[in-house]
Design an enzyme around this catalytic site. Sequence first.
Site, PDB file in Angstrom:
ATOM      1  N   LYS A  22       0.838  -1.206   0.000  1.00 13.99           N
ATOM      2  CA  LYS A  22       0.000   0.000   0.000  1.00 13.99           C
ATOM      3  C   LYS A  22       0.871   1.253   0.000  1.00 13.99           C
ATOM      4  O   LYS A  22       0.632   2.193  -0.752  1.00 13.99           O
ATOM      5  CB  LYS A  22      -0.892  -0.005   1.247  1.00 13.99           C
ATOM      6  CG  LYS A  22      -1.541   1.335   1.542  1.00 13.99           C
ATOM      7  CD  LYS A  22      -2.371   1.306   2.805  1.00 13.99           C
ATOM      8  CE  LYS A  22      -1.625   1.644   4.067  1.00 13.99           C
ATOM      9  NZ  LYS A  22      -1.316   3.064   4.260  1.00 13.99           N
ATOM     10  N   ASN A  23       1.884   1.256   0.860  1.00 17.07           N
ATOM     11  CA  ASN A  23       2.677   2.477   1.021  1.00 17.07           C
ATOM     12  C   ASN A  23       3.606   2.754  -0.163  1.00 17.07           C
ATOM     13  O   ASN A  23       4.177   3.834  -0.245  1.00 17.07           O
ATOM     14  CB  ASN A  23       3.493   2.424   2.320  1.00 17.07           C
ATOM     15  CG  ASN A  23       2.606   2.655   3.538  1.00 17.07           C
ATOM     16  OD1 ASN A  23       1.409   2.942   3.398  1.00 17.07           O
ATOM     17  ND2 ASN A  23       3.179   2.522   4.722  1.00 17.07           N
ATOM     18  N   CYS A 121      -4.604   8.555   9.994  1.00  9.99           N
ATOM     19  CA  CYS A 121      -4.533   7.810  11.258  1.00  9.99           C
ATOM     20  C   CYS A 121      -4.271   8.763  12.420  1.00  9.99           C
ATOM     21  O   CYS A 121      -3.483   9.688  12.310  1.00  9.99           O
ATOM     22  CB  CYS A 121      -3.370   6.825  11.218  1.00  9.99           C
ATOM     23  SG  CYS A 121      -3.789   5.221  10.560  1.00  9.99           S
ATOM     24  N   ARG A 126       1.482  14.583  13.328  1.00  5.73           N
ATOM     25  CA  ARG A 126       1.844  14.347  11.928  1.00  5.73           C
ATOM     26  C   ARG A 126       1.722  15.590  11.042  1.00  5.73           C
ATOM     27  O   ARG A 126       0.909  15.631  10.110  1.00  5.73           O
ATOM     28  CB  ARG A 126       1.020  13.198  11.342  1.00  5.73           C
ATOM     29  CG  ARG A 126       1.173  11.922  12.107  1.00  5.73           C
ATOM     30  CD  ARG A 126       0.442  10.780  11.472  1.00  5.73           C
ATOM     31  NE  ARG A 126       1.214  10.168  10.401  1.00  5.73           N
ATOM     32  CZ  ARG A 126       0.809   9.092   9.730  1.00  5.73           C
ATOM     33  NH1 ARG A 126      -0.345   8.548   9.998  1.00  5.73           N
ATOM     34  NH2 ARG A 126       1.560   8.574   8.781  1.00  5.73           N
ATOM     35  N   ASP A 314       5.482   0.645  11.746  1.00  6.98           N
ATOM     36  CA  ASP A 314       4.251  -0.007  11.306  1.00  6.98           C
ATOM     37  C   ASP A 314       4.163  -1.471  11.752  1.00  6.98           C
ATOM     38  O   ASP A 314       3.151  -2.128  11.500  1.00  6.98           O
ATOM     39  CB  ASP A 314       4.115   0.077   9.779  1.00  6.98           C
ATOM     40  CG  ASP A 314       3.699   1.467   9.321  1.00  6.98           C
ATOM     41  OD1 ASP A 314       3.379   2.312  10.176  1.00  6.98           O
ATOM     42  OD2 ASP A 314       3.696   1.713   8.096  1.00  6.98           O
ATOM     43  N   ARG A 406      -8.240  -0.410   5.101  1.00  7.66           N
ATOM     44  CA  ARG A 406      -7.318   0.561   4.513  1.00  7.66           C
ATOM     45  C   ARG A 406      -6.005  -0.097   4.104  1.00  7.66           C
ATOM     46  O   ARG A 406      -5.310   0.423   3.227  1.00  7.66           O
ATOM     47  CB  ARG A 406      -7.013   1.682   5.516  1.00  7.66           C
ATOM     48  CG  ARG A 406      -8.209   2.577   5.815  1.00  7.66           C
ATOM     49  CD  ARG A 406      -7.777   3.791   6.607  1.00  7.66           C
ATOM     50  NE  ARG A 406      -6.493   4.259   6.127  1.00  7.66           N
ATOM     51  CZ  ARG A 406      -5.509   4.687   6.902  1.00  7.66           C
ATOM     52  NH1 ARG A 406      -5.650   4.736   8.187  1.00  7.66           N
ATOM     53  NH2 ARG A 406      -4.361   5.076   6.377  1.00  7.66           N
TER      54      ARG A 406
END
Length: 428
Positions: A22-23, A121, A126, A314, A406
């Site tokens: 995903k990233n 999130c 952030r 993560d 997600r």
Amino acid sequence: MDQIIVRGGHTLNGEIQISGAKNAGLPLMAACLLTSEPLTLTNLPDLADIASMAGVLESFGVDVYRNGGDGPHSTCRMHVPTITETTAPYDLVRKMRASVLVLGPLLARAGHARVSLPGGCAIGTRPVDLHLKAMAALGAEITLEEGYIEARTPKGGLVGGHIVFPFVTVGGTENALMAATLATGETVISNAAREPEITDLANCLIAMGANIDGVGTGTLKVQGVASLHGAQYAVVPDRIETGSYAVAAAITGGTLKLKGTRLELIESLADILKECGVDIIEGDDGDSLTVSRVNGRIRGVDIMTEPYPGFPTDMQAQLMALMATANGASMITESIFENRFMHVPELCRMGANINVHGSSAIVRGVDKLSPAQVMATDLRASVSLVLAALAAEGESVISRVYHLDRGYECLPEKLSACGAQIERVSGR
Ligand code: UD1
């Protein structure tokens, strides 16, 4: 709202196909804005965040065509002959923080970007200040107005410059790299992130005609080119999904063959797992890993999250679930995000013994976790609860599973094919 029900206490054995990351997929999709020719991504996972990015891109006039390939919707062709809109509105951006990755490409190709300040999130404040500083170092004029980033290039477009990140930022590096490909002259990015997803982006940009040196290192040198062309590119395997299923094998005491992934992507995690007593063997094909914990209990080890190649933030929540079942204590220190222990109270509801002191958590392993009703708070926290539930004998109910959508493709299906009793139900 959907829930996941896990009847835990079963050893997992079998094979799991690892999806594309995903990233990596998100910045690669944003890169389509840099060219008037089609960019085709293969091995793109079918996830809510990927659909959100497709929606953001479509709002700029990108023609997004997704079709089935090896997995569901695994190929995505994106084509934007002309960018028709340069505003990314709050409604689209709030769903996913990574939408800010359109900033660099929009600025570089269209000379203007108006991007809502992101949500995402709830794992800390952030900010995106470093993204903005990077764009400013390439000559962009930036103002913040009514919750929006308003960015404009000088006449003639972005100009190469020296971007020095005071600390490592993955998204900041990605935005800087994409913007620099079309800037006039040379850009040097110092203290660049080295995550495999950055390498993936750089390699795709090179396939599109970009001139980038230092790929995989902390210093990226980009010679700007006048235009990029189309390409076809396969997204790197998801190292966090790989790690999450490796923990599933470890926490249930089974053996899982993880297909379509590589050891080099998870080396720091693999070192920790081996220290805990988990076996990890690379397949002869170089494209699979077999992870098992057949003998003995997990041993507690200390972990600190760090930028790549260090231990990934993560994977922190998943390792904490594993350490909760270990023989002995472990200290888990989170050094990337300040509010990333939201899974702790939920794991404690399942019988874990965890105390948080500032940015560290002391986890004292217990003999057995117990099933409970728990609530997912963010993407990686939610998978840590699934992992804990797999180990806890009896029925656990996990709510707010939209977080899982997600980032984990077909999670209940992949786990149940290996003997887990897990199902997704509409809220009850
Ligand atoms: C990416 C990943 C996320 C992962 C994180 C760290 C994606 C889509 N998401 O997020 O899953 O947890 O890397 O590996 O790839 N920061 C600032 N100012 C900025 C940018 C970042 O202060 O302008 C701070 C952040 O608050 C955080 C740290 O820098 O404390 C690292 O964040 P960053 O690497 O930028 O994470 P993301 O790119 O958002």
